[in-house]
Design a protein around this motif. Structure first.
Motif, PDB file in Angstrom:
ATOM      1  N   SER A 171      14.302  -4.785  41.582  1.00 17.33           N
ATOM      2  CA  SER A 171      13.687  -5.190  42.845  1.00 17.33           C
ATOM      3  C   SER A 171      12.870  -6.460  42.563  1.00 17.33           C
ATOM      4  CB  SER A 171      12.761  -4.087  43.379  1.00 17.33           C
ATOM      5  OG  SER A 171      11.561  -4.029  42.612  1.00 17.33           O
ATOM      6  N   SER A 172      12.143  -6.908  43.558  1.00 19.33           N
ATOM      7  CA  SER A 172      11.160  -7.968  43.332  1.00 19.33           C
ATOM      8  C   SER A 172       9.884  -7.351  42.759  1.00 19.33           C
ATOM      9  CB  SER A 172      10.839  -8.663  44.650  1.00 19.33           C
ATOM     10  OG  SER A 172       9.672  -9.459  44.529  1.00 19.33           O
ATOM     11  N   ASP A 173       9.120  -8.146  42.002  1.00 25.88           N
ATOM     12  CA  ASP A 173       7.820  -7.649  41.548  1.00 25.88           C
ATOM     13  C   ASP A 173       6.822  -7.604  42.704  1.00 25.88           C
ATOM     14  OD1 ASP A 173       7.411 -10.378  41.875  1.00 25.88           O
ATOM     15  OD2 ASP A 173       6.250 -10.614  40.033  1.00 25.88           O
ATOM     16  N   GLU A 174       7.237  -8.112  43.872  1.00 27.89           N
ATOM     17  CA  GLU A 174       6.388  -8.035  45.055  1.00 27.89           C
ATOM     18  C   GLU A 174       6.771  -6.872  45.967  1.00 27.89           C
ATOM     19  OE1 GLU A 174       5.671 -11.807  47.004  1.00 27.89           O
ATOM     20  OE2 GLU A 174       6.011 -12.900  45.115  1.00 27.89           O
ATOM     21  N   HIS A 175       7.731  -6.072  45.537  1.00 28.96           N
ATOM     22  CA  HIS A 175       8.041  -4.851  46.277  1.00 28.96           C
ATOM     23  C   HIS A 175       6.877  -3.876  46.142  1.00 28.96           C
ATOM     24  CE1 HIS A 175      10.036  -1.215  47.670  1.00 28.96           C
ATOM     25  NE2 HIS A 175      11.097  -1.940  48.023  1.00 28.96           N
ATOM     26  N   GLN A 176       6.624  -3.104  47.185  1.00 25.71           N
ATOM     27  CA  GLN A 176       5.502  -2.178  47.167  1.00 25.71           C
ATOM     28  C   GLN A 176       5.621  -1.162  46.039  1.00 25.71           C
ATOM     29  OE1 GLN A 176       2.851  -2.715  49.022  1.00 25.71           O
ATOM     30  NE2 GLN A 176       1.776  -1.034  48.002  1.00 25.71           N
ATOM     31  N   TRP A 177       6.861  -0.770  45.702  1.00 27.85           N
ATOM     32  CA  TRP A 177       7.042   0.164  44.593  1.00 27.85           C
ATOM     33  C   TRP A 177       6.451  -0.410  43.307  1.00 27.85           C
ATOM     34  CZ3 TRP A 177      13.032   0.859  45.426  1.00 27.85           C
ATOM     35  CH2 TRP A 177      13.256   1.609  46.587  1.00 27.85           C
ATOM     36  N   PHE A 178       6.761  -1.681  43.031  1.00 30.35           N
ATOM     37  CA  PHE A 178       6.274  -2.263  41.779  1.00 30.35           C
ATOM     38  C   PHE A 178       4.775  -2.521  41.836  1.00 30.35           C
ATOM     39  CE2 PHE A 178       5.560  -5.610  38.604  1.00 30.35           C
ATOM     40  CZ  PHE A 178       6.116  -4.977  37.493  1.00 30.35           C
ATOM     41  N   LYS A 179       4.289  -2.947  42.979  1.00 27.19           N
ATOM     42  CA  LYS A 179       2.848  -3.144  43.119  1.00 27.19           C
ATOM     43  C   LYS A 179       2.100  -1.863  42.779  1.00 27.19           C
ATOM     44  CE  LYS A 179       2.966  -6.762  46.683  1.00 27.19           C
ATOM     45  NZ  LYS A 179       2.597  -7.071  48.092  1.00 27.19           N
ATOM     46  N   GLU A 180       2.612  -0.731  43.267  1.00 24.78           N
ATOM     47  CA  GLU A 180       1.996   0.559  42.960  1.00 24.78           C
ATOM     48  C   GLU A 180       2.198   0.916  41.493  1.00 24.78           C
ATOM     49  OE1 GLU A 180       0.224   2.622  44.815  1.00 24.78           O
ATOM     50  OE2 GLU A 180       0.314   1.444  46.660  1.00 24.78           O
ATOM     51  N   SER A 181       3.393   0.659  40.994  1.00 27.38           N
ATOM     52  CA  SER A 181       3.749   1.058  39.638  1.00 27.38           C
ATOM     53  C   SER A 181       2.833   0.446  38.587  1.00 27.38           C
ATOM     54  CB  SER A 181       5.198   0.648  39.361  1.00 27.38           C
ATOM     55  OG  SER A 181       5.613   1.018  38.074  1.00 27.38           O
ATOM     56  N   ARG A 206      -1.229   3.953  34.908  1.00 24.50           N
ATOM     57  CA  ARG A 206      -0.162   4.665  34.207  1.00 24.50           C
ATOM     58  C   ARG A 206       0.157   6.009  34.847  1.00 24.50           C
ATOM     59  NH1 ARG A 206      -0.808   3.695  27.672  1.00 24.50           N
ATOM     60  NH2 ARG A 206      -0.840   1.392  27.752  1.00 24.50           N
ATOM     61  N   ASP A 207      -0.769   6.531  35.664  1.00 30.32           N
ATOM     62  CA  ASP A 207      -0.492   7.803  36.319  1.00 30.32           C
ATOM     63  C   ASP A 207      -0.182   7.640  37.804  1.00 30.32           C
ATOM     64  OD1 ASP A 207      -2.971   7.076  37.200  1.00 30.32           O
ATOM     65  OD2 ASP A 207      -3.995   8.934  36.595  1.00 30.32           O
ATOM     66  N   ASN A 208       0.113   6.413  38.230  1.00 30.38           N
ATOM     67  CA  ASN A 208       0.486   6.174  39.623  1.00 30.38           C
ATOM     68  C   ASN A 208       1.815   6.868  39.929  1.00 30.38           C
ATOM     69  OD1 ASN A 208       1.916   4.483  41.876  1.00 30.38           O
ATOM     70  ND2 ASN A 208      -0.242   3.884  41.993  1.00 30.38           N
ATOM     71  N   PRO A 209       1.968   7.457  41.117  1.00 27.28           N
ATOM     72  CA  PRO A 209       3.226   8.154  41.464  1.00 27.28           C
ATOM     73  C   PRO A 209       4.467   7.270  41.344  1.00 27.28           C
ATOM     74  CG  PRO A 209       1.519   8.663  43.063  1.00 27.28           C
ATOM     75  CD  PRO A 209       0.954   7.596  42.179  1.00 27.28           C
ATOM     76  N   TYR A 210       4.294   5.950  41.443  1.00 24.86           N
ATOM     77  CA  TYR A 210       5.443   5.052  41.362  1.00 24.86           C
ATOM     78  C   TYR A 210       5.641   4.474  39.957  1.00 24.86           C
ATOM     79  CZ  TYR A 210       5.844   5.154  46.433  1.00 24.86           C
ATOM     80  OH  TYR A 210       6.023   5.553  47.735  1.00 24.86           O
ATOM     81  N   ARG A 211       4.827   4.901  39.019  1.00 22.32           N
ATOM     82  CA  ARG A 211       4.916   4.346  37.667  1.00 22.32           C
ATOM     83  C   ARG A 211       6.330   4.471  37.104  1.00 22.32           C
ATOM     84  NH1 ARG A 211       1.999   0.742  34.605  1.00 22.32           N
ATOM     85  NH2 ARG A 211       2.162   1.191  32.373  1.00 22.32           N
ATOM     86  N   ASN A 212       6.940   5.612  37.303  1.00 20.78           N
ATOM     87  CA  ASN A 212       8.236   5.880  36.705  1.00 20.78           C
ATOM     88  C   ASN A 212       9.393   5.323  37.532  1.00 20.78           C
ATOM     89  OD1 ASN A 212       9.647   6.967  34.492  1.00 20.78           O
ATOM     90  ND2 ASN A 212      10.212   8.788  35.674  1.00 20.78           N
ATOM     91  N   ALA A 266      13.250  -9.784  27.599  1.00 18.60           N
ATOM     92  CA  ALA A 266      13.312  -8.985  28.820  1.00 18.60           C
ATOM     93  C   ALA A 266      12.117  -8.048  28.987  1.00 18.60           C
ATOM     94  CB  ALA A 266      14.601  -8.165  28.847  1.00 18.60           C
ATOM     95  N   TRP A 267      11.214  -8.020  28.019  1.00 21.48           N
ATOM     96  CA  TRP A 267       9.984  -7.235  28.164  1.00 21.48           C
ATOM     97  C   TRP A 267       8.823  -8.172  28.465  1.00 21.48           C
ATOM     98  CZ3 TRP A 267      10.052  -2.102  28.578  1.00 21.48           C
ATOM     99  CH2 TRP A 267      11.100  -1.379  27.999  1.00 21.48           C
ATOM    100  N   LYS A 268       8.164  -7.950  29.583  1.00 16.13           N
ATOM    101  CA  LYS A 268       7.049  -8.793  30.012  1.00 16.13           C
ATOM    102  C   LYS A 268       5.741  -8.013  29.900  1.00 16.13           C
ATOM    103  CE  LYS A 268       4.759 -12.032  32.362  1.00 16.13           C
ATOM    104  NZ  LYS A 268       4.457 -13.357  31.798  1.00 16.13           N
ATOM    105  N   TYR A 269       4.781  -8.591  29.164  1.00 12.82           N
ATOM    106  CA  TYR A 269       3.495  -7.912  29.018  1.00 12.82           C
ATOM    107  C   TYR A 269       2.681  -8.045  30.296  1.00 12.82           C
ATOM    108  CZ  TYR A 269      -1.139  -6.648  27.328  1.00 12.82           C
ATOM    109  OH  TYR A 269      -2.373  -6.050  27.177  1.00 12.82           O
ATOM    110  N   ASP A 270       2.075  -6.910  30.708  1.00  8.42           N
ATOM    111  CA  ASP A 270       1.243  -6.873  31.912  1.00  8.42           C
ATOM    112  C   ASP A 270      -0.139  -6.347  31.522  1.00  8.42           C
ATOM    113  OD1 ASP A 270       1.110  -7.093  34.883  1.00  8.42           O
ATOM    114  OD2 ASP A 270       0.628  -4.965  34.717  1.00  8.42           O
ATOM    115  N   THR A 271      -1.155  -7.172  31.724  1.00 11.12           N
ATOM    116  CA  THR A 271      -2.499  -6.838  31.252  1.00 11.12           C
ATOM    117  C   THR A 271      -3.126  -5.666  31.997  1.00 11.12           C
ATOM    118  OG1 THR A 271      -3.471  -8.455  32.776  1.00 11.12           O
ATOM    119  CG2 THR A 271      -2.941  -9.218  30.545  1.00 11.12           C
ATOM    120  N   LEU A 272      -2.731  -5.433  33.231  1.00 13.57           N
ATOM    121  CA  LEU A 272      -3.416  -4.447  34.072  1.00 13.57           C
ATOM    122  C   LEU A 272      -3.404  -3.055  33.454  1.00 13.57           C
ATOM    123  CD1 LEU A 272      -4.920  -4.548  36.754  1.00 13.57           C
ATOM    124  CD2 LEU A 272      -2.809  -3.816  37.898  1.00 13.57           C
ATOM    125  N   THR A 273      -2.264  -2.677  32.867  1.00 17.05           N
ATOM    126  CA  THR A 273      -2.210  -1.356  32.223  1.00 17.05           C
ATOM    127  C   THR A 273      -1.859  -1.466  30.739  1.00 17.05           C
ATOM    128  OG1 THR A 273       0.122  -1.090  32.850  1.00 17.05           O
ATOM    129  CG2 THR A 273      -1.551  -0.178  34.361  1.00 17.05           C
TER     130      THR A 273
END
Length: 582
Positions: free
Chosen positions: A141-151, A155-161, A186-193
């Motif tokens: 999907s896009s990283d701006e999709h709501q699923w990814f925003k939640e994910s 780490r315990d967000n319902p959309y994480r997986n 293909a692995w992008k580091y994300d500081t938030l989690t």
């Protein structure tokens, strides 16, 4: 709450009763969705025409093609004789990869219009007997999709997986190559989690986690949403990559040279397709096409073997990934690809036949000769190939005119994320940028994305504004308006080919066999169905040449040729295409 629910139920029942009365009393003919009335294998005999909406026709002057623009050209599309349109993504998207990064699967990108425009487009197509195939982009999907925003919130967000994450405390994740990423990781580091997420394509295209049944059910709901609106099928983008080996084994250092082998054979890929068929496709009479189908004919067959109950049509890449120009790899090697696939598919399964799409350069620039002397001839020859082979033809918009590569001289002119990212990576490493631009003049995806050439007015009649991508300067001589008036044009030759294909089913279901298979200049084959026999001869070179058919052609009759006068049987003029009935 109970009273409100009872009241709402009563209202619904009354409205249903009124609707039933209206339906039985009205003399107006009810329109039955095409996916109900069509024969079950309608897609075998269909000619599919691909529209890249951003570049087809702009209706509002913003320089971007849109749905109203397509609506305004429906009569042109009907005049071609095509049966179905594959429409590239029109969903809401931040447009990092021109719509293949989707942020909302149930709404229309504002650049393209509204859902009301879509409904009018679908209605107009069906009224003209044209079916609509949409892109299903669900490997990522896009990283701006709501699923990814939640994910990425925790780490315990319902959309994480819903996506593939790797916690940083486990160390650096096993290396995976990215098609589009500047750093090819293909692995992008994300500081938030403090974690990495997986993206086989752009870093703004995180891969969905198909191992999660919630993701699969979300996708099935999206599919039903569009199918219930009346569309006629899906072309499934990059789906061969959807299943991942989540043990993340270490791969060979040079595995990207055979990336399909490692990315396209996930352990549960066919399980997911069979589940998709059971949950969705089996309930509709629609077309389903797999973009990419493994790395061999046997792989491709797994997707479309009717006994496996997965998809309808395999769309493999071997015939377009072979090289950058026909002279690079040679015609004999090219013929061998089709012979291998036909031998596998002659009794069951079904293939797509194509030479170009939105991810490829222009057909005539890659497989023909786009010089002024031979462009039209070789374009007609290639159209003959696509429309006389066994399988469902997929034909890219503009190729019916003989549109050619634009060959930009500057990186500033390119829009494609793949081209621009690779240029940046090469710039950072001190590579040869001039050589890169020269290569992209032949290979960049933007070559096939320049605006459609309608006439010789400003911007080829595509837009009254500034086009999002430059128009090919040859629009003054290569355009619809001029070719419609010329009986010998590429456009009118294309129409004749479609008419021929529809006059007999031999080009759809007839047996296919190579003739003079080791001839380095001519691609020739027979199409046979009972006593009906055709011979197709295609000269892929700019020289006159000959062919040893081994067939008695004394009583053969000419069906169609791209020359006003054909050569003596067995001799072919430069880029000659000849169809004989014998």
């Amino acid at each position: 709450m109970i009273q409100h629910s009872l009241y709402r139920s009563a209202v619904v029942l009354i409205l249903m009763a009124i609707s039933m009365i209206n339906c039985t009393s009205s003399s107006t003919k009810q329109v039955t969705p095409t996916n109900v009335t069509a024969k079950s294998d309608w897609w075998k005999s269909a000619v599919v025409y691909q529209i890249y909406p951003r570049s087809f026709k702009d209706s509002d002057g913003d320089g971007i093609g849109d749905l109203k623009g397509i609506i305004s050209k429906l009569d042109y599309l009907k005049s071609l004789g095509i049966d179905a349109i594959w429409l590239n993504p029109i969903y809401t998207s931040p447009n990092d990869d021109n719509g293949y990064d989707i942020s909302d699967y149930r709404t229309i990108m504002k650049d393209f219009g509204t859902m009301e425009d879509f409904d009018l487009l679908l209605k107009g197509m069906h009224e003209r007997g044209i079916k609509l195939i949409m892109d299903l982009v669900v490997n990522h999907s896009s990283d701006e999709h709501q699923w990814f925003k939640e994910s990425r919130q925790s780490r315990d967000n319902p959309y994480r997986n819903y996506y593939h994450w790797w916690p940083a405390e486990k160390g650096t994740p096993p290396y995976r190559w990215s098609f589009f990423d500047v750093n090819s990781n293909a692995w992008k580091y994300d500081t938030l989690t403090n974690s990495y997420y997986l993206h086989y394509f752009s870093q703004k295209q995180p891969d969905l986690n198909w191992e999660n049944p919630k993701v699969r059910n979300e996708v099935y709901d999206i599919m039903r949403f569009w199918l219930d609106k009346g569309i006629d099928g899906f072309r499934m983008d990059a789906f061969q990559f959807a299943s991942k080996d989540t043990t993340w084994p270490v791969l060979p250092k040079d595995y990207q040279k055979d990336v399909i082998r490692y990315y396209g054979k996930g352990p549960h890929l066919h399980d997911y397709l069979q589940e998709m068929n059971k949950e969705v496709y089996s309930k509709y009479n629609v077309m389903s096409v797999a973009e990419g189908a493994g790395s061999s004919p046997a792989d491709a067959m797994q997707f479309v073997d009717p006994d496996r109950k997965e998809l309808n049509i395999a769309y493999h890449f071997e015939s377009v990934d072979i090289g950058n120009h026909i002279n690079d790899f040679g015609l004999v090697k090219y013929k061998q690809i089709f012979e291998r696939y036909d031998s596998t598919f002659k009794d069951k399964g079904w293939l797509a036949i194509f030479l170009a799409n939105h991810d490829q350069p222009r057909m005539v620039s890659k497989f023909g000769n786009d010089s002024a002397a031979y462009s039209a001839l070789s374009s007609k020859m290639l159209s003959t190939f696509v429309l006389t082979m066994r399988g469902t033809p997929f034909y890219y918009n503009g190729d019916e005119l003989g549109m050619t590569n634009i060959r930009f001289n500057s990186i500033e002119d390119y829009n494609d994320v793949d081209t621009r990212n690779k240029y940046t990576a090469l710039q950072q490493s001190g590579g040869n940028l001039k050589a890169f631009i020269e290569l992209k003049k032949q290979t960049s995806r933007d070559n096939g994305r320049t605006p459609f050439q309608w006439d010789n007015t400003t911007n080829a009649g595509f837009t009254i504004g500034k086009p999002w991508l430059k128009v090919n300067p040859n629009y003054t001589s290569v355009n619809v308006a001029m070719q419609e008036q010329d009986p010998n044009s590429c456009l009118n030759y294309f129409k004749k080919l479609i008419q021929l294909r529809k006059q007999t089913n031999i080009f759809t279901t007839g047996a296919w066999a190579l003739v003079d298979k080791n001839n380095p200049d001519v691609f020739a084959y027979t199409r046979i169905n009972g006593n009906e026999r055709y011979l197709v001869m295609l000269n892929f070179t700019s020289k006159s040449t000959s062919i040893n058919t081994g067939i008695n052609l004394e009583k053969a009759t000419l069906v169609l040729s791209n020359y006003p006068k054909t050569s003596t049987i067995g001799n072919l003029q430069p880029y000659e295409a000849t169809i004989l009935k014998y």
